[in-house]
Scaffold this motif. Structure first.
Motif, PDB file in Angstrom:
ATOM      1  N   GLY A  17      57.103  34.084  32.114  1.00 23.53           N
ATOM      2  CA  GLY A  17      56.507  34.712  33.294  1.00 23.53           C
ATOM      3  C   GLY A  17      56.695  33.875  34.537  1.00 23.53           C
ATOM      4  N   SER A  67      61.403  34.646  35.650  1.00 24.74           N
ATOM      5  CA  SER A  67      61.402  36.106  35.594  1.00 24.74           C
ATOM      6  C   SER A  67      60.362  36.698  36.545  1.00 24.74           C
ATOM      7  CB  SER A  67      61.145  36.588  34.166  1.00 24.74           C
ATOM      8  OG  SER A  67      59.950  36.046  33.660  1.00 24.74           O
ATOM      9  N   CYS A  70      59.089  42.990  33.906  1.00 28.55           N
ATOM     10  CA  CYS A  70      59.173  43.149  32.451  1.00 28.55           C
ATOM     11  C   CYS A  70      60.609  43.082  31.947  1.00 28.55           C
ATOM     12  CB  CYS A  70      58.548  44.484  32.039  1.00 28.55           C
ATOM     13  SG  CYS A  70      56.747  44.466  31.984  1.00 28.55           S
ATOM     14  N   ASN A  73      61.754  39.484  32.123  1.00 32.20           N
ATOM     15  CA  ASN A  73      60.958  38.751  31.132  1.00 32.20           C
ATOM     16  C   ASN A  73      61.746  38.679  29.829  1.00 32.20           C
ATOM     17  OD1 ASN A  73      57.542  39.854  31.876  1.00 32.20           O
ATOM     18  ND2 ASN A  73      58.745  38.196  32.729  1.00 32.20           N
TER      19      ASN A  73
END
Length: 209
Positions: A17, A67, A70, A73
């Motif tokens: 994250g 990242s 999503c 990620n």
């Protein structure tokens, strides 16, 4: 994650994250629940890692801090795994419950069917009505406020759809195909009448490069 590390559920632990649309909210939640952490400028992976380290004396093996959504990620997680020659036949994917299904569908897009994906959302939230307002029956520690939670939930169905506007192969092709049950679609359409303004649009600031 702390319990998983303590009981050695997996061989390798990675927290993923960077900075995205939920980061500032997570920083505020961290300030409220773990005041000794200096949250300014920390990525989401760094926030979670420091919390687990300070509260439980445990730590992950790797952090992925670049990242922003999503999609990356997953792609940057896979890049980290490849770069560090981490062997795995299975991945336990643990994400905020509102985004767990989409994260899993993203991973499925990029990996072989031979890789076992085990989904474990980090909480179960039960919402009830009290005195004309929606509240959590039991408030999970660090949980989103109700408006934010509804916004996250209402943003998922349009993204999970496999149509020209969704994230599936027939749309933006960010994720693998997801079958959305008809009763879920009906519930979403009903909720849109009351929460139309809560359907979250993607924030271009955090789009993949």
């Amino acid at each position: 994650m702390a319990e998983a590390i303590r009981t050695q559920v997996a061989d390798t632990y990675i927290i993923v994250g960077g900075v995205g649309h939920t980061t500032e909210t997570l920083r505020e939640i961290a300030r409220q629940n773990c005041g000794e952490i200096e949250t300014e400028a920390l990525t989401e992976a760094e926030l979670f890692h420091l919390y687990v380290k300070k509260k439980y004396g445990l730590q992950a093996d790797y952090l992925e801090c670049s990242s922003t959504n999503c999609g990356n990620n997953i792609t940057r997680l896979l890049g980290l795994i490849q770069k560090n020659h981490i062997k795995c036949n299975s991945i336990i994917l643990s994400q905020d419950a509102t985004m767990q299904r989409r994260m899993s569908a993203t991973l499925k897009k990029y990996v072989s069917d031979k890789l076992l994906i085990i989904n474990y959302a980090v909480y179960q939230a039960h919402v009830i009505e009290k005195n004309g307002e929606l509240i959590y029956r039991e408030h999970p520690l660090g949980m989103w406020d109700m408006d934010r939670y509804i916004t996250l939930l209402m943003g998922e169905i349009p993204r999970l759809r496999d149509d020209q506007n969704g994230y599936g192969p027939q749309g933006k092709n960010f994720i693998s195909h997801v079958n959305i049950p008809q009763d879920v679609e009906c519930a979403f359409e009903m909720l849109k009448h009351a929460y139309a303004d809560y359907v979250r649009e993607a924030d271009s600031r955090y789009a993949s490069e």
